[in-house]
Motif scaffolding. Structure first.
Motif, mmCIF file in Angstrom:
data_model
loop_
_atom_site.group_PDB
_atom_site.id
_atom_site.type_symbol
_atom_site.label_atom_id
_atom_site.label_comp_id
_atom_site.label_asym_id
_atom_site.label_seq_id
_atom_site.Cartn_x
_atom_site.Cartn_y
_atom_site.Cartn_z
ATOM 1 N N SER A 94 -23.947 -42.825 79.336
ATOM 2 C CA SER A 94 -24.862 -42.969 78.200
ATOM 3 C C SER A 94 -25.367 -44.410 78.174
ATOM 4 C CB SER A 94 -24.155 -42.674 76.886
ATOM 5 O OG SER A 94 -23.622 -41.383 76.887
ATOM 6 N N ILE A 95 -26.651 -44.559 77.946
ATOM 7 C CA ILE A 95 -27.274 -45.887 77.843
ATOM 8 C C ILE A 95 -28.035 -45.920 76.535
ATOM 9 C CG2 ILE A 95 -28.918 -47.491 78.876
ATOM 10 C CD1 ILE A 95 -28.330 -46.116 81.569
ATOM 11 N N GLY A 96 -27.925 -47.028 75.793
ATOM 12 C CA GLY A 96 -28.614 -47.068 74.512
ATOM 13 C C GLY A 96 -28.971 -48.471 74.047
ATOM 14 N N LEU A 97 -29.748 -48.496 72.987
ATOM 15 C CA LEU A 97 -30.164 -49.745 72.360
ATOM 16 C C LEU A 97 -30.060 -49.538 70.852
ATOM 17 C CD1 LEU A 97 -31.553 -52.551 72.473
ATOM 18 C CD2 LEU A 97 -33.731 -51.332 72.418
ATOM 19 N N SER A 135 -16.760 -48.641 78.099
ATOM 20 C CA SER A 135 -17.931 -48.942 77.296
ATOM 21 C C SER A 135 -18.201 -50.436 77.377
ATOM 22 C CB SER A 135 -17.688 -48.527 75.845
ATOM 23 O OG SER A 135 -18.799 -48.848 75.053
ATOM 24 N N LEU A 136 -19.445 -50.789 77.663
ATOM 25 C CA LEU A 136 -19.841 -52.192 77.746
ATOM 26 C C LEU A 136 -21.055 -52.414 76.850
ATOM 27 C CD1 LEU A 136 -19.730 -52.536 81.634
ATOM 28 C CD2 LEU A 136 -17.990 -53.293 80.025
ATOM 29 N N GLY A 137 -21.067 -53.554 76.147
ATOM 30 C CA GLY A 137 -22.190 -53.869 75.270
ATOM 31 C C GLY A 137 -22.617 -55.316 75.422
ATOM 32 N N TYR A 138 -23.884 -55.579 75.127
ATOM 33 C CA TYR A 138 -24.425 -56.933 75.198
ATOM 34 C C TYR A 138 -25.336 -57.154 74.001
ATOM 35 C CZ TYR A 138 -27.127 -60.937 76.789
ATOM 36 O OH TYR A 138 -27.749 -62.158 76.880
ATOM 37 N N ASN A 139 -25.013 -58.164 73.190
ATOM 38 C CA ASN A 139 -25.867 -58.545 72.066
ATOM 39 C C ASN A 139 -26.977 -59.455 72.581
ATOM 40 O OD1 ASN A 139 -24.395 -57.216 69.986
ATOM 41 N ND2 ASN A 139 -22.858 -58.815 70.123
ATOM 42 N N LEU A 140 -28.207 -59.061 72.334
ATOM 43 C CA LEU A 140 -29.344 -59.873 72.772
ATOM 44 C C LEU A 140 -29.408 -61.159 71.951
ATOM 45 C CD1 LEU A 140 -31.964 -57.026 73.161
ATOM 46 C CD2 LEU A 140 -30.763 -58.210 74.973
ATOM 47 N N PRO A 141 -29.815 -62.273 72.573
ATOM 48 C CA PRO A 141 -29.830 -63.563 71.867
ATOM 49 C C PRO A 141 -30.855 -63.604 70.731
ATOM 50 C CG PRO A 141 -30.699 -63.785 74.101
ATOM 51 C CD PRO A 141 -30.219 -62.382 73.961
ATOM 52 N N GLN A 162 -33.700 -58.477 63.682
ATOM 53 C CA GLN A 162 -32.511 -59.233 63.275
ATOM 54 C C GLN A 162 -31.408 -59.167 64.328
ATOM 55 O OE1 GLN A 162 -31.195 -57.825 59.492
ATOM 56 N NE2 GLN A 162 -32.757 -58.977 58.355
ATOM 57 N N LYS A 163 -31.085 -57.956 64.753
ATOM 58 C CA LYS A 163 -30.016 -57.748 65.736
ATOM 59 C C LYS A 163 -30.430 -56.666 66.724
ATOM 60 C CE LYS A 163 -26.192 -58.401 62.471
ATOM 61 N NZ LYS A 163 -25.006 -57.741 61.899
ATOM 62 N N ALA A 164 -29.947 -56.794 67.955
ATOM 63 C CA ALA A 164 -30.158 -55.746 68.953
ATOM 64 C C ALA A 164 -28.999 -55.792 69.945
ATOM 65 C CB ALA A 164 -31.480 -55.922 69.670
ATOM 66 N N LYS A 165 -28.524 -54.614 70.288
ATOM 67 C CA LYS A 165 -27.399 -54.509 71.216
ATOM 68 C C LYS A 165 -27.714 -53.447 72.267
ATOM 69 C CE LYS A 165 -22.430 -53.754 71.333
ATOM 70 N NZ LYS A 165 -21.215 -53.600 70.516
ATOM 71 N N LEU A 166 -27.595 -53.823 73.517
ATOM 72 C CA LEU A 166 -27.692 -52.878 74.624
ATOM 73 C C LEU A 166 -26.290 -52.408 74.961
ATOM 74 C CD1 LEU A 166 -30.049 -54.859 77.007
ATOM 75 C CD2 LEU A 166 -30.625 -52.754 75.824
ATOM 76 N N TYR A 167 -26.148 -51.136 75.268
ATOM 77 C CA TYR A 167 -24.822 -50.662 75.652
ATOM 78 C C TYR A 167 -24.919 -49.594 76.732
ATOM 79 C CZ TYR A 167 -25.609 -46.511 72.790
ATOM 80 O OH TYR A 167 -26.118 -45.364 72.261
ATOM 81 N N VAL A 168 -23.839 -49.466 77.467
ATOM 82 C CA VAL A 168 -23.672 -48.396 78.445
ATOM 83 C C VAL A 168 -22.236 -47.898 78.328
ATOM 84 C CG1 VAL A 168 -23.089 -49.962 80.346
ATOM 85 C CG2 VAL A 168 -23.973 -47.704 80.858
ATOM 86 N N ALA A 169 -22.071 -46.591 78.350
ATOM 87 C CA ALA A 169 -20.738 -45.990 78.248
ATOM 88 C C ALA A 169 -20.618 -44.909 79.313
ATOM 89 C CB ALA A 169 -20.522 -45.394 76.865
#
Length: 79
Positions: A72-75, A17-23, A33-40
């Protein structure tokens, strides 16, 4: 009836599982306020002596064909 024991070597990438918090500088322009892209992923790679057959999925008749690969890909967004 003859029973046979077979030695099998395998290496498997079971779950990742990998995630990235958008700046925040980008998100503030969108009113977020917050957004995170992820792929698992599950069962993405298997290196085994038995090509095309999953050694973990044996049944009473012998070997069966293995685990399904899943991605799986998500936001995730917080307003």
């Amino acid at each position: 009836m003859i029973n046979v024991l077979i030695r099998i070597h395998q290496i498997r990438l079971k779950t990742i599982s990998l995630g990235y918090n958008l700046p925040n500088s980008f998100l503030s322009k969108l009113g977020v306020q917050k957004a995170k892209l992820y792929v698992a992923g599950e069962n993405l790679l298997t290196f085994s002596d038995l090509e095309g057959i999953d050694p973990e999925e044996g049944n009473e008749r012998g070997w069966s064909y293995g685990n399904v690969k899943k991605v799986s890909i998500g936001l995730k967004v917080s307003f």
